[in-house]
Design a protein around this motif. Sequence first.
Motif, PDB file in Angstrom:
ATOM      1  N   UNK A  24       1.102  -1.486  -0.254  1.00 23.43           N
ATOM      2  CA  UNK A  24       0.031   0.043  -0.321  1.00 23.43           C
ATOM      3  C   UNK A  24       1.107   1.251   0.129  1.00 23.43           C
ATOM      4  N   UNK A  25       2.131   0.854   1.010  1.00 26.59           N
ATOM      5  CA  UNK A  25       2.468   2.002   0.306  1.00 26.59           C
ATOM      6  C   UNK A  25       4.470   1.726  -0.423  1.00 26.59           C
ATOM      7  N   UNK A  26       4.116   1.180  -1.614  1.00 27.58           N
ATOM      8  CA  UNK A  26       4.931   1.220  -2.409  1.00 27.58           C
ATOM      9  C   UNK A  26       4.031   1.999  -3.561  1.00 27.58           C
ATOM     10  N   UNK A  27       5.402   1.804  -5.115  1.00 24.56           N
ATOM     11  CA  UNK A  27       4.971   1.871  -6.117  1.00 24.56           C
ATOM     12  C   UNK A  27       5.556   1.393  -7.432  1.00 24.56           C
ATOM     13  N   UNK A  28       5.402   1.015  -8.446  1.00 29.46           N
ATOM     14  CA  UNK A  28       5.878   0.086  -9.530  1.00 29.46           C
ATOM     15  C   UNK A  28       6.143   1.489 -10.862  1.00 29.46           C
ATOM     16  N   UNK A  29       7.438   0.780 -11.344  1.00 34.71           N
ATOM     17  CA  UNK A  29       7.679   1.218 -12.386  1.00 34.71           C
ATOM     18  C   UNK A  29       8.113   0.690 -14.050  1.00 34.71           C
ATOM     19  N   UNK A  30       7.224   0.394 -14.804  1.00 30.58           N
ATOM     20  CA  UNK A  30       7.249  -0.366 -15.518  1.00 30.58           C
ATOM     21  C   UNK A  30       7.882   0.168 -17.335  1.00 30.58           C
ATOM     22  N   UNK A  31       8.952  -0.553 -17.466  1.00 28.08           N
ATOM     23  CA  UNK A  31       9.340  -0.060 -18.533  1.00 28.08           C
ATOM     24  C   UNK A  31       8.999  -1.445 -19.914  1.00 28.08           C
ATOM     25  N   UNK A  32       8.328  -0.638 -20.468  1.00 27.98           N
ATOM     26  CA  UNK A  32       7.011  -1.678 -21.579  1.00 27.98           C
ATOM     27  C   UNK A  32       7.530  -0.800 -23.033  1.00 27.98           C
ATOM     28  N   UNK A  33       7.376  -1.643 -24.234  1.00 27.36           N
ATOM     29  CA  UNK A  33       7.026  -1.729 -25.385  1.00 27.36           C
ATOM     30  C   UNK A  33       5.049  -1.703 -26.098  1.00 27.36           C
ATOM     31  N   UNK A  34       4.836  -2.181 -24.665  1.00 27.05           N
ATOM     32  CA  UNK A  34       3.241  -3.280 -24.361  1.00 27.05           C
ATOM     33  C   UNK A  34       2.173  -1.828 -24.808  1.00 27.05           C
ATOM     34  N   UNK A  35       1.705  -1.652 -25.632  1.00 27.19           N
ATOM     35  CA  UNK A  35       0.921  -0.750 -25.433  1.00 27.19           C
ATOM     36  C   UNK A  35      -0.697  -1.221 -24.585  1.00 27.19           C
ATOM     37  N   UNK A  36      -0.908  -2.529 -23.962  1.00 31.92           N
ATOM     38  CA  UNK A  36      -1.849  -3.599 -23.600  1.00 31.92           C
ATOM     39  C   UNK A  36      -1.048  -2.447 -21.019  1.00 31.92           C
ATOM     40  N   UNK A  37       0.234  -2.636 -21.267  1.00 31.68           N
ATOM     41  CA  UNK A  37       0.898  -2.658 -20.290  1.00 31.68           C
ATOM     42  C   UNK A  37       0.914  -0.867 -20.079  1.00 31.68           C
ATOM     43  N   UNK A  38       0.860   0.030 -21.071  1.00 26.09           N
ATOM     44  CA  UNK A  38       1.138   1.279 -20.620  1.00 26.09           C
ATOM     45  C   UNK A  38      -0.684   1.316 -20.166  1.00 26.09           C
ATOM     46  N   UNK A  39      -1.303   1.754 -21.290  1.00 19.27           N
ATOM     47  CA  UNK A  39      -3.035   1.286 -20.371  1.00 19.27           C
ATOM     48  C   UNK A  39      -3.461   1.198 -19.225  1.00 19.27           C
ATOM     49  N   UNK A  40      -2.497  -0.356 -18.756  1.00 16.97           N
ATOM     50  CA  UNK A  40      -3.027  -0.402 -17.300  1.00 16.97           C
ATOM     51  C   UNK A  40      -2.657   0.150 -16.221  1.00 16.97           C
ATOM     52  N   UNK A  41      -1.355   1.147 -16.982  1.00 17.30           N
ATOM     53  CA  UNK A  41      -0.974   2.208 -15.587  1.00 17.30           C
ATOM     54  C   UNK A  41      -1.624   3.087 -15.265  1.00 17.30           C
ATOM     55  N   UNK A  42      -1.125   3.722 -14.238  1.00 14.96           N
ATOM     56  CA  UNK A  42      -1.698   5.416 -13.733  1.00 14.96           C
ATOM     57  C   UNK A  42      -2.072   6.186 -14.895  1.00 14.96           C
ATOM     58  N   UNK A  43      -0.072   6.325 -14.888  1.00 14.90           N
ATOM     59  CA  UNK A  43      -0.147   7.268 -15.869  1.00 14.90           C
ATOM     60  C   UNK A  43       1.353   6.849 -16.862  1.00 14.90           C
ATOM     61  N   UNK A  44       1.479   7.256 -18.013  1.00 14.29           N
ATOM     62  CA  UNK A  44       2.753   6.961 -19.232  1.00 14.29           C
ATOM     63  C   UNK A  44       3.341   8.407 -18.743  1.00 14.29           C
ATOM     64  N   UNK A  45       5.213   7.728 -18.477  1.00 16.71           N
ATOM     65  CA  UNK A  45       5.975   9.005 -19.235  1.00 16.71           C
ATOM     66  C   UNK A  45       6.918   8.884 -20.554  1.00 16.71           C
ATOM     67  N   UNK A  46       6.719   9.118 -20.924  1.00 13.85           N
ATOM     68  CA  UNK A  46       7.381   9.207 -22.207  1.00 13.85           C
ATOM     69  C   UNK A  46       9.067   9.338 -22.801  1.00 13.85           C
ATOM     70  N   UNK A  47       9.769   7.959 -22.860  1.00 13.07           N
ATOM     71  CA  UNK A  47      11.505   8.810 -23.150  1.00 13.07           C
ATOM     72  C   UNK A  47      11.447   8.918 -24.501  1.00 13.07           C
TER      73      UNK A  47
END
Length: 235
Positions: free
Chosen positions: A206-229
């Motif tokens: 509950x006090x943690x966070x996750x950062x996902x590096x991905x090429x998958x549009x489905x994974x990006x869509x499931x995130x709370x927000x997206x950072x573009x590099x």
Amino acid sequence: MTAALRDPAEVQPVLDGPVVDARGLHRFFRRGGEEVAALRDVSIVLRPGEIVAVVGPSGSGKSTLLNLLAGLDDPDGGSVRVAGRLLSHRSANGQARLRAELIGVLTQTSGLVEHLNVLDNLRLAASFRRESPPLSELRSLLDDVDLAGRAHARPSTLSGGETARANLATALVSGPRLLLADEPTAEVSTAEEALLLSLIRKLQPIDGATLLVTHSPRVAAAADRVVHLVDGRAS
């Protein structure tokens, strides 16, 4: 040691502060006689409960960012704090200690040790934490990722989806504040991808966070927000 002499990085963080506070990250590499900028003034903050996806083309700086947030590399400029504690610009031993205490890493390839069964791989991962959880907690975690019946299986006998879930369990053992996932669904089916993402959401502390590096549009869509590099810059 008195409180006045304590290393500020060792002070326990306030749980409602940022899980990740990375500011002004620059990272340069030399390629032949040329200096190449992998990251240019990148800042990223992750709050408790967040799942953030980082997307971008190959060579955009995603892996470099992940390494800096994991304490596997140091920025040439800027700093990284995890749970209020300075991770960057410390000794390798200091970074390893904080990484073991605060960070779980999930990759697309298996990080499981082949000669150990799934449960013993969990025990091994737990042994690097400051406080190893009891066996009952490890078995409960395997049940959470639907691997209770595969506790004594060797990694080579697991399916792709089972391997991904076993890797997730080892990354989450002892409840790290930060989960870093590098293309975690690259080798699984669409159904297994959806299951893995739901498990990350369910099992993230509950006090943690996750950062996902991905090429998958489905994974990006499931995130709370997206950072573009792109070219080492974030947007």
